[in-house]
Design a protein around this motif. Structure first.
Motif, PDB file in Angstrom:
ATOM      1  N   ALA A  38      60.834  81.209  -0.228  1.00  0.00           N
ATOM      2  CA  ALA A  38      59.649  81.507  -1.024  1.00  0.00           C
ATOM      3  C   ALA A  38      60.009  81.434  -2.496  1.00  0.00           C
ATOM      4  O   ALA A  38      60.334  82.425  -3.132  1.00  0.00           O
ATOM      5  CB  ALA A  38      59.103  82.881  -0.654  1.00  0.00           C
ATOM      6  N   ASP A  39      59.978  80.217  -3.023  1.00  0.00           N
ATOM      7  CA  ASP A  39      60.388  79.953  -4.397  1.00  0.00           C
ATOM      8  C   ASP A  39      59.507  78.815  -4.902  1.00  0.00           C
ATOM      9  O   ASP A  39      59.282  77.838  -4.189  1.00  0.00           O
ATOM     10  CB  ASP A  39      61.877  79.546  -4.374  1.00  0.00           C
ATOM     11  CG  ASP A  39      62.480  79.441  -5.758  1.00  0.00           C
ATOM     12  OD1 ASP A  39      61.901  80.002  -6.709  1.00  0.00           O
ATOM     13  OD2 ASP A  39      63.545  78.804  -5.879  1.00  0.00           O
ATOM     14  N   SER A  40      58.996  78.952  -6.103  1.00  0.00           N
ATOM     15  CA  SER A  40      58.027  77.991  -6.625  1.00  0.00           C
ATOM     16  C   SER A  40      58.678  76.675  -7.033  1.00  0.00           C
ATOM     17  O   SER A  40      59.818  76.632  -7.458  1.00  0.00           O
ATOM     18  CB  SER A  40      57.330  78.623  -7.833  1.00  0.00           C
ATOM     19  OG  SER A  40      56.680  77.641  -8.597  1.00  0.00           O
ATOM     20  N   SER A 236      60.812  86.932  -9.028  1.00  0.00           N
ATOM     21  CA  SER A 236      61.027  85.637  -8.374  1.00  0.00           C
ATOM     22  C   SER A 236      59.725  85.036  -7.885  1.00  0.00           C
ATOM     23  O   SER A 236      59.553  83.822  -7.933  1.00  0.00           O
ATOM     24  CB  SER A 236      61.955  85.811  -7.166  1.00  0.00           C
ATOM     25  OG  SER A 236      63.143  86.429  -7.550  1.00  0.00           O
ATOM     26  N   LYS A 237      58.830  85.864  -7.383  1.00  0.00           N
ATOM     27  CA  LYS A 237      57.608  85.358  -6.768  1.00  0.00           C
ATOM     28  C   LYS A 237      56.515  85.157  -7.820  1.00  0.00           C
ATOM     29  O   LYS A 237      55.871  84.118  -7.871  1.00  0.00           O
ATOM     30  CB  LYS A 237      57.118  86.330  -5.698  1.00  0.00           C
ATOM     31  CG  LYS A 237      58.191  86.795  -4.723  1.00  0.00           C
ATOM     32  CD  LYS A 237      58.981  85.663  -4.090  1.00  0.00           C
ATOM     33  CE  LYS A 237      60.117  86.178  -3.225  1.00  0.00           C
ATOM     34  NZ  LYS A 237      61.117  85.132  -2.938  1.00  0.00           N
ATOM     35  N   ALA A 240      58.545  83.045 -10.970  1.00  0.00           N
ATOM     36  CA  ALA A 240      59.463  81.939 -10.642  1.00  0.00           C
ATOM     37  C   ALA A 240      60.833  82.058 -11.306  1.00  0.00           C
ATOM     38  O   ALA A 240      61.424  81.074 -11.724  1.00  0.00           O
ATOM     39  CB  ALA A 240      58.811  80.588 -10.983  1.00  0.00           C
TER      40      ALA A 240
END
Lengths: 398, 398
Positions: A38-40, A236-237, A240
């Motif tokens: 789950a990383d942009s 992180s979510k 990013a």
């Protein structure tokens, strides 16, 4: 201009192949689309880039203070106060080198070997991992998207023992994408407090929700709940910044906080967070909201695209994520073994997904597959165009 | 141009007051000069700033790989091969969030509760700290600047028990500023290997040495020594990146390295190093050498200034540091209690120093005071101008 930052052209594929690890572009064959971690796929907000560039120009990277830069602690406290109605003081904040690190630190500070912690099944593997690293025992409590507070409380109660110490919540929930309501949380939190159990609320996904859903912080429910709760947060979510490794523990109880700070080993300088990473997080909170609003608007369209495409697959059940940028459909009708199914997808469709296997999410994830959609419309469409024929072939019994 | 980077004007005092923590400018009253934590007052090299600016412009801060970016591991392996003749492979490198973190990780990976580790007395407090955090026991071995290898080996032998597991070396040595010779290291390392003890060589100061002295890596001595050695390295002293939190463990033994990687908890993403910090370290190694040469040339002059000023103080014994940017004079003739003396200096002279007390360096540091000289000529001169009258008053019996 609006939305240009999340256009198809905004995803720098070649650069991602050199920069995006953790099961993603840089760690996959060139012809594979990774909808894995789950990383942009999008560059960070201009606000973050500007502030970092200024800070770098100054050229000073001296030691920061152990618990975090004053501006980091103050900005995060204010952010929580304004966005989620939790009146955290700056002193409640401990900067950690990620939300994941925050969880392991809280576990180490709060649990003794043999202690039991009630966690959802399924949930992100870091829950079990952090608890086991502390020598404690994760006790799984089945959680489906439709599980009511009454049922969850009953399930918690059925697993309560003299060794139970904490209840850990994932809010919003990864991988279900559910955003628990205030009432749901209140029932669970009150039950925990009544049984003298402490709460951990992992709110790393708190900013990624789709109207009308909104993340309610557990610590916002009532002062007596806040006193027994630590909140885990990260960047992180929402912004990013996974590679910058910056997150936080928020805790109002001074004794507990001191135990957490000691467990973190920050005062010795043996642990800490890069000052540049903290500056990035401050910039994101202070000036990144317009970017975040655009990101959310893009993600909502991506979510609808995923749902539309999944609905075409025969026998596939899924529910619209209320938050997070992952979908978690039940694909057991295609193959009951999700690990095997994901290998098949990667081999035949050149699309990498995360299987709903015990090592990632717990036994409750069986038969499911996680699809991260924080990418461009083009890439997501291409991924489904590749998956469709493989799915249809499987569904037709080959 | 040469040297302008280390001119009096190059120290940004106002900015340091906002940015330099860990007992330094930002944590002292405005009128105090802090020659405390071993951290430079100068901005970092232009090479580091340029590379960071470029990376920030790209805007991608995705997850890095658990053990470190490939370019970080490759560049550091090459750096050690070329500068110190240790043919490390990139796979030998584990990025850690500081040299201090590297030490705690190696301790956790290599020691069981009750194990004993032979460490110098005095030495940086992190030695004892890291070992105790692992539940093991630091056993102090007296080390003076003139201690011969024969004497040190005899002292090690006198402390050897069935629980002894490792010998830890600080090379160059903080706080003595000594740079052990190849022969000295060889005698100690051979003794350790003969007794099946593993070695840890803290080489965070390796690049800060003054001719003719030069740091010899323990792992460069012989293959059978390298196989039993982990090297600790960092970028805080040589390239002024303390606030970016980046260091490394270098280890050739695959089994031991695997234990260290597991203890570090990097594969879960619960720990790791900011990609920006790794990019800064790579830039420093690839393009920062001219800056480092200027820094060393400045530091040599600073060292001579400190020695010249200390020689004026009555009854003060000191030896020229062969490496590091700290001096560690014996001031017991002024006051046998170094903690008390430092409080007196801070109060009367408005200069903060680190006392040679057990909590910082061990009992062997008694009566000494540590003076960091990684600042401008002007600031160092001002500090001594302030200290002189207080010293002379003390020396004259008040």
């Amino acid at each position: 201009m609006a939305g240009a930052e999340f256009s198809d052209a905004a995803v720098p594929r070649e650069l991602l192949r050199r920069r995006a690890y953790n099961l993603r572009w840089a760690q996959q064959p060139d012809d594979v689309i990774p909808l894995t971690a789950a990383d942009s796929d999008f560059p960070v907000s201009p606000a973050v880039r500007e502030r970092l560039t200024q800070f770098v120009a100054d050229g000073l990277f001296n030691y920061g203070p152990p618990e975090g830069l004053p501006e980091f602690r103050a900005t995060l406290a204010q952010w929580y106060t304004e966005r989620r109605g939790v009146p955290y003081e700056p002193t409640a904040v401990l900067a950690t080198d990620s939300a994941a690190a925050a969880m392991t630190v809280v576990a180490r500070a709060s649990l003794a070997p043999g202690d039991e912690v009630l966690i959802p099944d399924p949930v992100d593997f870091l829950f079990e991992h952090a608890i086991r690293r502390a020598g404690a025992i994760p006790v799984r409590v089945p959680l489906a998207p439709k599980t009511t507070a009454t049922d969850y409380v009953a399930a918690l109660g059925a697993r309560l023992t003299s060794r139970t110490r904490m209840v850990w919540l994932c809010n919003p929930h990864n991988p279900w994408g559910t955003v628990p309501t205030r009432r749901w949380l209140q029932a669970v939190a009150r039950w925990a407090v009544r049984h003298r159990l402490r709460l951990l609320s992992d709110e790393v996904w708190a900013d990624i929700t789709y109207p009308p859903h909104r993340c309610t912080s557990v610590a916002a429910l009532a002062p007596e709940i806040a006193a027994q709760t630590v909140t885990i947060y990260g960047f992180s979510k929402n912004f990013a910044l996974a590679g910058l490794r910056v997150g936080a523990v928020l805790c109002t109880d001074p004794t507990w906080r001191e135990e957490i700070v000691t467990a973190a080993d920050v005062r010795s300088t043996a642990a800490g967070v890069s000052v540049l990473s903290q500056v990035a997080a401050v910039a994101a909170m202070q000036a990144g909201e317009p970017w975040l609003a655009e990101f959310l608007s893009h993600l909502r369209k991506q979510r609808d695209l995923v749902l539309g495409r999944l609905r075409r697959w025969p026998g596939v059940a899924t529910r619209p994520p209320q938050g997070t940028f992952v979908a978690f459909p039940d694909l057991s009708r295609l193959d009951p073994d999700a690990e095997h199914l994901c290998q098949h997808f990667e081999h035949k469709a050149k699309v990498a997904l995360v299987p709903g296997s015990p090592r990632w999410f717990g036994p409750g994830a069986a038969g499911h597959v996680r699809i991260s959609f924080a990418t461009s419309r083009e890439i997501l469409t291409e991924a489904f165009d590749r998956l469709d024929p493989v799915v249809f072939e499987l569904a037709s019994g080959r």
